[in-house]
Write an enzyme that holds these catalytic residues in place. Structure first.
Site, PDB file in Angstrom:
ATOM      1  N   ASP A  72     -33.697  -9.854 -42.404  1.00  0.00           N
ATOM      2  CA  ASP A  72     -33.108  -8.608 -42.895  1.00  0.00           C
ATOM      3  C   ASP A  72     -31.805  -8.269 -42.183  1.00  0.00           C
ATOM      4  O   ASP A  72     -31.425  -8.909 -41.203  1.00  0.00           O
ATOM      5  CB  ASP A  72     -34.105  -7.453 -42.747  1.00  0.00           C
ATOM      6  N   ASP A 141     -46.530   0.541 -38.808  1.00  0.00           N
ATOM      7  CA  ASP A 141     -47.139   0.846 -40.104  1.00  0.00           C
ATOM      8  C   ASP A 141     -47.430  -0.421 -40.902  1.00  0.00           C
ATOM      9  O   ASP A 141     -47.716  -0.361 -42.098  1.00  0.00           O
ATOM     10  CB  ASP A 141     -46.253   1.799 -40.912  1.00  0.00           C
ATOM     11  N   HIS A 143     -45.454  -2.933 -41.737  1.00  0.00           N
ATOM     12  CA  HIS A 143     -44.433  -3.528 -42.604  1.00  0.00           C
ATOM     13  C   HIS A 143     -43.890  -4.806 -41.984  1.00  0.00           C
ATOM     14  O   HIS A 143     -43.730  -4.898 -40.776  1.00  0.00           O
ATOM     15  CB  HIS A 143     -43.294  -2.531 -42.894  1.00  0.00           C
ATOM     16  N   GLU A 148     -41.453  -1.902 -46.547  1.00  0.00           N
ATOM     17  CA  GLU A 148     -42.135  -0.687 -46.111  1.00  0.00           C
ATOM     18  C   GLU A 148     -43.427  -0.470 -46.890  1.00  0.00           C
ATOM     19  O   GLU A 148     -43.654  -1.108 -47.929  1.00  0.00           O
ATOM     20  CB  GLU A 148     -41.196   0.508 -46.297  1.00  0.00           C
TER      21      GLU A 148
END
Length: 289
Positions: A72, A141, A143, A148
């Site tokens: 990314d 979380d 991801h 996400e």
């Protein structure tokens, strides 16, 4: 699916680095056969990168015939910004090894057409023959990359709006100022990573424990995108003890019981020095029929 449990972060990092080293050397890359490696950014892989740099400097590993694809990059952050993922990778890894710059691939968050940049990235991966080993990390979380919670589990490389939890987590890299944290990124999709021949996920620290629990003990769920890798035929999760705090005792005991087998993946630890010695010895052999 394999779950590798080591006591400390440093041990988990070293195991992951040894695994990457063995995979590259056993692949026997060359001018017509490049090893394709997917790479993450963030604090988790730093220990692994440091060990890989050490292996290169000791003459045990070369990246001359390795192509890398990063997961990314932020949108709108200048390429030379200290917190861009271009800067991160060059400062923490690439400039310390013998990889050719043209063999490193990182998404351009400043491209005029962001979706065209994402499509081209997918095409470059295909042209390289796909990813042999994709290494990733996760957020608290669950991801992976910037996929996400709620992301499609068959998603491809695309533009993604970052969740507030991710922005808050990344604020520490921007002097704690939320206004400075990019709100969008370009990211490989879950499906992009799933296409890799093998996936290794690094998960360390107590703050990642609930995410590891969701990845290992519960079902596949797009709200915890890392859980998708339960369905990959060759997934290796590498974690430290702190990351297992939410797992059932019997789960931890089960996977620890397999460590004698799993450690054979990194022991023996191969070296390109040995291959060079073998080549020179075979070259010295007299002709015989």
């Amino acid at each position: 699916m394999k779950l590798i449990i080591l006591e400390h972060y440093s041990q988990a990092s070293e195991w992951a680095a040894k695994y990457i080293r063995n995979r590259i050397i056993q692949f026997n890359p060359g001018p017509d056969k490049y090893f394709t490696l997917g790479l993450p950014t963030g604090s988790t892989p730093l220990g692994c990168y440091q060990k890989l740099i050490e292996y290169y400097k000791n003459g045990d590993l070369s990246f001359q015939y390795v192509k890398t694809f990063n997961m990314d990059e932020y949108v709108g952050l200048p390429r030379d910004h200290p917190e861009s993922y271009h800067s991160f990778m060059w400062n923490n890894f690439f400039k310390h090894i013998d990889i050719h710059p043209e063999n490193t691939h990182i998404l351009d968050g400043n491209a005029a057409d962001l979706q065209a940049e994402c499509d081209a990235f997918e095409e470059k991966i295909q042209a390289a023959g796909g990813i042999e080993l994709f290494v990733g990390g996760i957020g608290p979380d669950g991801h992976i990359a910037f996929n996400e919670p709620g992301s499609s589990l068959v998603s491809r490389t695309r533009v993604k709006t970052l969740a507030m939890d991710t922005i808050l987590a990344n604020a520490r890299f921007f002097d704690g100022d939320l206004a400075k944290v990019p709100t969008m990124a370009l990211t490989v999709g879950v499906g992009t990573v799933m296409d890799a021949k093998e996936v290794m996920i690094l998960i360390t620290g107590a703050h990642k424990a609930f995410a590891l629990y969701k990845a290992i003990e519960e079902g596949v769920n797009h709200m915890w995108t890392v859980s998708a890798f339960q369905q990959h035929p060759r997934t290796v999760f590498v974690c430290d003890e702190d990351a297992t705090l939410e797992l059932k005792v019997k789960t931890v005991k089960y996977f620890k019981g397999l460590m004698l087998v799993h450690n054979k993946l990194v022991d023996p630890l191969y070296s390109i020095k040995e291959k060079e010695i073998q080549k020179s010895q075979s070259a010295k052999k007299p002709y015989s029929d």
